[in-house]
Design an enzyme around this catalytic site. Sequence first.
Site, PDB file in Angstrom:
ATOM      1  N   SER A  45       1.099  -0.915   0.271  1.00 42.83           N
ATOM      2  CA  SER A  45      -0.111   0.047   0.109  1.00 42.83           C
ATOM      3  C   SER A  45       0.739   1.338   0.163  1.00 42.83           C
ATOM      4  CB  SER A  45      -1.017  -0.105   0.926  1.00 42.83           C
ATOM      5  OG  SER A  45      -0.575  -0.187   2.509  1.00 42.83           O
ATOM      6  N   ASP A  83       6.007  -6.584   2.324  1.00 42.94           N
ATOM      7  CA  ASP A  83       5.122  -7.561   1.188  1.00 42.94           C
ATOM      8  C   ASP A  83       5.682  -7.497  -0.420  1.00 42.94           C
ATOM      9  OD1 ASP A  83       2.485  -7.815   1.155  1.00 42.94           O
ATOM     10  OD2 ASP A  83       1.914  -5.830   1.572  1.00 42.94           O
ATOM     11  N   LYS A 113       5.262 -10.976   2.751  1.00 47.09           N
ATOM     12  CA  LYS A 113       3.450 -11.084   2.863  1.00 47.09           C
ATOM     13  C   LYS A 113       3.644 -11.281   1.318  1.00 47.09           C
ATOM     14  CE  LYS A 113       0.471  -8.553   3.567  1.00 47.09           C
ATOM     15  NZ  LYS A 113      -0.365  -8.486   2.421  1.00 47.09           N
ATOM     16  N   GLU A 115       0.149 -11.998  -1.935  1.00 45.61           N
ATOM     17  CA  GLU A 115      -1.454 -12.404  -1.612  1.00 45.61           C
ATOM     18  C   GLU A 115      -2.109 -13.410  -2.417  1.00 45.61           C
ATOM     19  OE1 GLU A 115      -3.490  -8.646  -3.340  1.00 45.61           O
ATOM     20  OE2 GLU A 115      -1.848  -7.675  -1.721  1.00 45.61           O
ATOM     21  N   GLU A 182      -8.247  -9.579   4.322  1.00 42.35           N
ATOM     22  CA  GLU A 182      -9.071  -9.077   4.333  1.00 42.35           C
ATOM     23  C   GLU A 182     -10.468  -8.645   3.590  1.00 42.35           C
ATOM     24  OE1 GLU A 182      -6.570  -5.870   2.091  1.00 42.35           O
ATOM     25  OE2 GLU A 182      -7.535  -4.145   1.784  1.00 42.35           O
TER      26      GLU A 182
HETATM   27  O1  KIV Z   1       0.165  -3.619   1.850  1.00 45.28           O
HETATM   28  C1  KIV Z   1      -0.229  -3.208   2.572  1.00 45.28           C
HETATM   29  O2  KIV Z   1      -1.261  -2.386   3.640  1.00 45.28           O
HETATM   30  C2  KIV Z   1      -1.870  -4.131   3.157  1.00 45.28           C
HETATM   31  C3  KIV Z   1      -2.600  -4.457   4.472  1.00 45.28           C
HETATM   32  C4  KIV Z   1      -3.767  -3.699   3.605  1.00 45.28           C
HETATM   33  C5  KIV Z   1      -2.639  -5.529   5.911  1.00 45.28           C
HETATM   34  O3  KIV Z   1      -1.582  -5.631   3.083  1.00 45.28           O
END
Ligand code: KIV
Length: 255
Positions: A45, A83, A113, A115, A182
Amino acid sequence: MVVTTRQLIKWKQQKRPIVTLTAWDYAIAQLLDEAGVDVILVGDSLAMVALGYPTTLPLTLSQMLHHAKAVRRGVKRALVVCDLPFLSYQESIHQAIRSAGRALKETGVEAVKLEGGHPEMVKTVAHLTAIGIPVMGHVGLTPQSVHQLGYQQQGKTPQDQERILTEAIALAEAGAFAIVLEHIPAELAAQITDTIPIPTIGIGAGTHCDGQVLVTADLLGLSEKQPPFAKPVVNLRQVITAGVQDFISEVTNKK
Ligand code: KIV
């Protein structure tokens, strides 16, 4: 005590809620860590909140690693999770290992992380965890699929609910240490939380999850657009504008 992936699983067993927030630079990371946040996510994000892109899709792995290094330098206690950006892990298991490996080796974060919970992604998670790379999963609304899903709530039909539950179970069996849920109905998040042995970290998924995460810009009122499930605790856009206008006035009036 430094937070570890094993500690998060113990906290789930002890029913001790897990507090997670996102960070994109050193200053924010330091403030969150000092305030006592358990997990700091360098979320993709940051593409939207720190770099001004309209979605998370344009973010590159190099940009992400640059921000993850800054965040890692600001954190002493929290677990830092990075991420993996869009198309830095979906091409092949080999690509996922290289990208996740770079995140751990070059930035010092403790986990990555990814997805999605479809069978190909589950295989990728199983490979990463088998070679010692801790993985946090992410199901429900997955912003990297925005052009397919939009930003609306997922899991509205019984078939979709069944699919999301199956994905969460498969990710847990593949060795993920936690899963972000989410924007799914609270009852579905509760069912997943009660079914899998690893912590669920909810965002717009009700109060029954083992922990909660928000994008810090949404929590602090810094975002241009607020998601429906994020309640700001302060309006920093207003606070900053007022402070800057005071400064402009003092400079203009030679004070
Ligand atoms: O990228 C992000 O901020 C996220 C959160 C919304 C969990 O993946």
